[in-house]
Design an enzyme around this catalytic site. Structure first.
Site, PDB file in Angstrom:
ATOM      1  N   ASP A   1      90.794 -24.961  78.810  1.00 26.80           N
ATOM      2  CA  ASP A   1      89.435 -24.312  78.608  1.00 26.80           C
ATOM      3  C   ASP A   1      88.653 -25.347  77.807  1.00 26.80           C
ATOM      4  O   ASP A   1      87.144 -25.307  78.212  1.00 26.80           O
ATOM      5  CB  ASP A   1      89.795 -23.133  77.814  1.00 26.80           C
ATOM      6  CG  ASP A   1      90.326 -22.055  78.428  1.00 26.80           C
ATOM      7  OD1 ASP A   1      90.116 -21.745  79.622  1.00 26.80           O
ATOM      8  OD2 ASP A   1      91.108 -21.122  77.614  1.00 26.80           O
TER       9      ASP A   1
ATOM     10  N   LYS B   1      97.582 -16.288  75.263  1.00 24.97           N
ATOM     11  CA  LYS B   1      97.270 -17.716  74.862  1.00 24.97           C
ATOM     12  C   LYS B   1      98.110 -18.471  73.605  1.00 24.97           C
ATOM     13  O   LYS B   1      98.276 -19.704  73.740  1.00 24.97           O
ATOM     14  CB  LYS B   1      95.892 -18.106  75.032  1.00 24.97           C
ATOM     15  CG  LYS B   1      94.969 -17.867  76.361  1.00 24.97           C
ATOM     16  CD  LYS B   1      93.609 -18.198  76.161  1.00 24.97           C
ATOM     17  CE  LYS B   1      92.957 -18.097  77.660  1.00 24.97           C
ATOM     18  NZ  LYS B   1      91.335 -18.748  77.367  1.00 24.97           N
TER      19      LYS B   1
END
Length: 290
Positions: free
Chosen positions: A106, A70
């Site tokens: 997210d 990420k």
């Protein structure tokens, strides 16, 4: 049915075999009648740049990015969404001219899941367990939504300091304070909102929690665990035993995926019924894996 016009997307991870994203996104394609196919992409650390360039060359419409890529993937993007840049982690790529633009779904996925469960943040003392990519998104949400104090508990104090500095530079009212995980005893406030963002307690190591001292959990009024396998983690059991309420990670998974899918397909909008259908599908799949 896959056609010559089908969009191709996928999830880049290492490992990737456990991911529910292919099941979830192909279900979305079926239910929304979208010509998009979604595949797992097993990418070793050190191969991120080649994978991103290869996906662009192969005309991928987008990708999801998960552990452990990420942050590393950010180096190889041509654009960055403002929130993703502030968080310092990317989990969704959208094809643009010359490469991919990075987003972080997210954060918004977590917020939608918490709001749907009636969890409030404003004015609360919040405990954040972890300081990795998922923790950065969670910290951003907690600070943005008005936490009055944010304790960041992490095994590595250095990573906690870095995250606290990032939060305090943008949201000074959150008063982020880093602590070593072993220093949890310094927290005196009660009825805290605690977010567990590490992989501790994830299947198959289900008999673990980040903190094993049951006294710690008496300080938690609401506990949120981003882990979705198992449906109830040991962290969640500790919170419930201490009288608190809990939320597992499945709804966050669903919402962050839906937001990503909408970025790849701007004309698609998800209904509450589709959210409920996705929840039932994933619960059934998780039960079948037991």
């Amino acid at each position: 049915m896959i056609s010559g016009k089908s969009k191709v997307c996928g999830v880049m991870a290492w490992p990737v075999e456990h991911s529910l994203s292919p099941l979830m996104h192909n279900f979305y394609s079926e239910k929304t009648d979208t010509d998009l196919v979604y595949i797992p992409l097993k990418v070793e650390p050190g191969q991120i740049e080649a994978a991103v360039k290869g996906a662009y060359a192969l005309n991928f419409a987008g990708m999801n990015i998960t552990v452990p890529h990420k942050q590393e993937v950010m180096k190889y993007l041509v654009e960055m969404d403002e929130a993703a840049g502030a968080i310092g982690a990317v989990n969704t790529l959208v094809r643009v001219e010359g490469g991919f633009k990075g987003y972080n779904t997210d954060a918004e996925g977590l917020w939608r899941a918490m709001a749907g469960a009636g969890i409030t943040v404003k004015g609360r003392t919040c405990l954040l367990l972890g300081a990795g990519g998922a923790a950065k998104a969670a910290a951003y949400v907690l600070a943005r939504e008005g936490a009055r104090k944010l304790y960041i508990l992490n095994r590595s104090l250095e990573k906690g300091i870095q995250l606290a500095e990032m939060i305090n530079s943008r949201f000074p009212q959150a008063a982020a304070e880093p602590l070593r995980l072993s220093e949890y005893g310094r927290i005196q406030e009660m009825d805290c909102l605690a977010l567990q963002t590490t992989s501790v307690g994830m299947d198959p190591n289900i008999d673990c929690a980040p903190v094993e001292d049951e006294k710690f959990y008496s300080h938690i009024g609401t506990g949120v665990d981003i882990v979705y396998t198992p449906a109830e983690t040991k962290f969640m059991r500790y919170v419930k035993q201490a009288g608190g309420s809990v939320l597992g990670g499945l709804d966050m998974l669903i919402y962050q995926g839906m937001i990503a899918y909408e970025l790849w397909n701007p004309s698609v909008k998800f209904s509450k019924e589709l959210v409920d259908d996705a929840r039932r599908l994933l619960r059934t799949q998780l039960e079948a894996k037991k």
